[in-house]
Scaffold this active site. Structure first.
Site, PDB file in Angstrom:
ATOM      1  N   ARG A 182       0.842  -1.202   0.000  1.00  0.00           N
ATOM      2  CA  ARG A 182       0.000   0.000   0.000  1.00  0.00           C
ATOM      3  C   ARG A 182       0.876   1.251   0.000  1.00  0.00           C
ATOM      4  NH1 ARG A 182      -4.604   0.038   4.384  1.00  0.00           N
ATOM      5  NH2 ARG A 182      -5.355   1.752   3.083  1.00  0.00           N
ATOM      6  N   CYS A 238      -1.369   6.141   8.982  1.00  0.00           N
ATOM      7  CA  CYS A 238      -1.669   4.850   8.343  1.00  0.00           C
ATOM      8  C   CYS A 238      -2.774   5.116   7.337  1.00  0.00           C
ATOM      9  CB  CYS A 238      -2.071   3.802   9.396  1.00  0.00           C
ATOM     10  SG  CYS A 238      -3.463   4.312  10.437  1.00  0.00           S
TER      11      CYS A 238
END
Length: 277
Positions: A182, A238
């Site tokens: 990611r 995050c």
């Protein structure tokens, strides 16, 4: 001073301690009702369920990310009904999940942000508790009369403006806590845009624990952060400000006090990028 991580054996020995409150933080981002169902099926005796979406976050807005910080008054009220006292002797809150400390760390960080330092996560989570053969129950504890008084510390959290202003400055490190795929933009299962904030370095949150959800030894936690330990500020994000808290726990275990949460995280950042077209 209590450690930020406690063992199942320690918690088992303190189940009847009136100065200990237990929070079940199990949750699934892909199945939002799963944690509540798991709690109803069986939980640690005395534990109260705290839902990531309902208790540990605010409703989603246009910006601010997928899990904005919760309404302080509402969370304080919920903690009070768990029997959590801020004074004269602060209650120790022990949080657990079954996701390698991801959701338990969110509560750990929130309590510290609100000025309540007597909080710990359960090493090994609910699975570790079960493996040890300790009791579980379906009984929901009745409300208690606690008095939780929040004292938010704004210095522990940053918004997108602060990230833009400080990113790239001397002494500032921006940490992306997501999986490497990611971070590199190769895979994005949730947010509308893939990639990472320019200049961010990748410290995957899963590296805080082993595969069974036990926190790595303190020496390993210190080693993780060796190259950034002297930074004046470590801004951690995050996807939505949840699993970043596992990295903030890791920084605390490593003895590094400069970590701050970008609460909106990538989901907030890319909400502005999306507007640019």
């Amino acid at each position: 001073m209590i450690s930020s991580v406690v063992s199942a054996a320690w918690l088992h020995d303190h189940l009847d301690d009136p100065q200990v409150a237990i929070a079940d933080c199990r949750f699934s981002l892909m199945q939002p009702t799963l944690g509540q169902e798991q709690y109803q099926a069986g939980h640690i005796p005395g534990a109260v369920y705290l839902d990531l979406n309902q208790n540990l976050s605010s409703p989603i807005g246009k910006h601010g990310g997928r899990h904005p910080l919760p309404d302080v008054a509402q969370l304080a009220s919920r903690l009070s009904t768990m029997g959590v006292h801020s004074s004269p002797e602060p209650t120790l809150v022990v949080a657990y999940d079954d996701s390698r400390l991801a959701f338990a760390s969110r509560l750990w960080w929130l309590l510290r942000y609100l000025g309540h330092d007597r909080v710990a996560v359960l090493d090994g989570g609910f699975a570790g508790w079960n493996t040890a053969g300790y009791p579980v129950t379906q009984a929901v504890p009745p409300p208690k009369a606690g008095t939780f008084v929040p004292r938010p510390n704004p210095d522990q959290v940053v918004n997108i403006e602060a990230v833009k202003a400080r990113n790239g400055s001397s002494g500032v490190v921006l940490v992306d806590s997501r999986e490497p795929e990611r971070y590199r933009g190769e895979h994005e299962p949730i947010d509308p845009i893939a990639g990472h904030i320019p200049g961010a370095v990748n410290y995957p949150w899963q590296e805080v624990t082993d595969a069974n959800g036990y926190a790595l030894p303190l020496a390993a936690q210190r080693e993780r952060w060796e190259t950034v330990q002297s930074a004046e500020e470590i801004l951690v994000y995050c996807g939505s400000g949840v699993t970043a808290c596992a990295n903030l726990l890791s920084l605390e275990l490593a003895g590094i006090q400069t970590g701050k949460l970008y609460a909106g995280s990538w989901s907030d950042w890319c909400s502005y990028e999306k507007e640019k077209g």
